[in-house]
Design an enzyme around this catalytic site. Structure first.
Site, short mmCIF file in Angstrom:
data_model
loop_
_atom_site.label_atom_id
_atom_site.label_comp_id
_atom_site.label_asym_id
_atom_site.label_seq_id
_atom_site.Cartn_x
_atom_site.Cartn_y
_atom_site.Cartn_z
N LYS A 81 0.84 -1.21 0.00
CA LYS A 81 0.00 0.00 0.00
C LYS A 81 0.87 1.25 0.00
O LYS A 81 0.60 2.22 -0.71
CB LYS A 81 -0.96 -0.03 1.20
CG LYS A 81 -2.02 -1.12 1.06
CD LYS A 81 -2.85 -1.36 2.31
CE LYS A 81 -3.82 -2.53 2.07
NZ LYS A 81 -4.67 -2.86 3.23
N GLN A 95 -4.51 -1.84 9.49
CA GLN A 95 -4.46 -3.15 8.84
C GLN A 95 -5.05 -4.22 9.76
O GLN A 95 -4.68 -4.33 10.93
CB GLN A 95 -3.01 -3.49 8.46
CG GLN A 95 -2.86 -4.74 7.61
CD GLN A 95 -3.52 -4.65 6.23
OE1 GLN A 95 -3.62 -3.57 5.65
NE2 GLN A 95 -4.00 -5.76 5.73
N ASP A 124 -10.83 2.87 4.26
CA ASP A 124 -11.12 1.44 4.10
C ASP A 124 -12.62 1.18 3.99
O ASP A 124 -13.04 0.10 3.59
CB ASP A 124 -10.61 0.67 5.34
CG ASP A 124 -9.34 -0.10 5.06
OD1 ASP A 124 -9.14 -0.52 3.91
OD2 ASP A 124 -8.55 -0.29 6.02
N1 GUN Z 1 -7.11 -7.04 5.95
C1 GUN Z 1 -7.51 -7.74 4.86
N2 GUN Z 1 -7.99 -6.89 3.92
C2 GUN Z 1 -7.90 -5.65 4.42
C3 GUN Z 1 -8.24 -4.37 3.91
O1 GUN Z 1 -8.74 -4.19 2.79
N3 GUN Z 1 -7.96 -3.32 4.75
C4 GUN Z 1 -7.44 -3.50 5.98
N4 GUN Z 1 -7.25 -2.42 6.72
N5 GUN Z 1 -7.13 -4.68 6.48
C5 GUN Z 1 -7.35 -5.74 5.70
#
Ligand code: GUN
Length: 321
Positions: free
Chosen positions: A66, A110, A133
């Protein structure tokens, strides 16, 4: 890449792959252009703060990807990697400070968090204006009412992939296997907004294949390698595979990958594992018309859509949208 319009006669047979890398690149280039324009107008760059707790190796890779995407599109990023022993109060303190900072546009925590920290408490503490998110209850509530909001990145990326590949959604039977907050539920809302007839299946669904076989569009997000096979798929269907499972044994590789097995075994020899989705690709390709590969499918779109959401947050916070 070929689009569905080019192949209107295509029904079943060798499925064609929907290339997530190509579409993710297009989306990132669109965002990079918006970032340049934003810089020209506001003399500031959008900023994403990514927060990670503990030493989960997969989470570390996801966050690194990311941050790398931010660099590619010109978004400023901060990586807050907190040690494994961090408690909820410390994490809430960090989020409060990120919420109050004018220069931070998006906050991403995350998941999964270490078991001792309640994820709902943490997600609820993020300012909905910075919820890139789309996991905050305010975002989810708006999504379920069909109002504009931040949409979770994986399902948003799947819609982008389908639309940019000219695969119709309106009027189709769409079936989602998996009811998670991150994928299954928001996916259902988005497909409903696009006029699909939506069914959500889960671990208690009776006679799963008889339900999934009705689907023109099948989205699978259950975390079980190669679980969906030929018996689950309607001939000519589009199959979207959200799974990301680590495979280390030869028998599973041979069951799933057919002609590609030797290449995958070489990956295991080099790296210790290979990634497989929730769909058995060899079997799916016998019946489906379109399929997303793993890796190289939906995962790349998730990151691209996060960039778009962060750009959107920066504009919204300045009254520009
Ligand atoms: N864990 C698995 N997929 C995601 C996501 O799209 N965002 C976040 N923050 N954690 C995740």
């Amino acid at each position: 890449m070929q689009s569905a319009k080019d192949t209107e006669t295509k029904t079943a047979g060798r499925a064609q792959l929907l290339d997530g890398a190509v579409i993710a690149e297009q989306i990132k280039q669109d965002v990079a252009q918006e970032v340049r324009q934003f810089w020209a107008e506001e003399e500031v760059k959008p900023c994403l703060a990514a927060v990670r707790v503990g030493d989960d190796a997969a989470s570390a890779v996801y966050v690194r990807n990311k941050i790398k995407a931010c660099e590619e599109v010109g978004i400023r990023s901060e990586h807050h990697a907190l040690p494994a022993g961090t408690n909820a109060i410390e994490l809430l303190d960090l989020i409060a400070s990120l919420n109050s900072r004018g220069d931070v546009d998006g906050i991403l925590v995350q998941l999964p968090l270490p078991g001792e920290i309640d994820e709902s408490t943490i997600i609820d503490s993020i300012d909905p204006e910075k919820d890139v998110d789309g996991f905050h209850p305010v975002s989810i509530g708006k999504l379920s009412m069909g109002r504009p909001t931040f949409v979770p990145c994986t399902p948003a990326g799947i819609i982008e992939l389908l639309e940019r590949s000219d695969i119709s959604i309106g009027g189709t039977n769409a079936c989602i296997v998996g009811r998670s907050q991150i994928v299954g539920r928001p996916m259902a809302q988005l497909l409903l907004q696009k006029d699909a007839t939506v069914t959500i299946c889960h671990s208690r669904t009776r006679d799963l294949p008889s339900v999934t076989r009705q689907a023109d569009l099948l989205v699978v997000a259950i975390g079980r390698a190669g679980f969906i096979g030929r018996a689950h798929i309607k001939p000519g269907a589009t199959v979207i595979d959200v799974g990301m499972n680590k495979i280390t044994d030869e028998a599973t590789v041979r069951r799933l990958f057919g002609a590609e097995a030797d290449t995958r075994l070489a990956v295991i020899a080099r790296r210790g594992y290979t990634l497989a989705g929730d769909v058995n690709p060899s079997e799916a390709d016998e019946v489906a018309a379109w399929r997303t590969p793993v890796p190289g499918g939906v995962g790349l779109l998730t990151v691209a859509m996060l960039m778009r959401n962060t750009m959107k947050a920066a504009r919204l916070r300045r009254g520009l949208e």
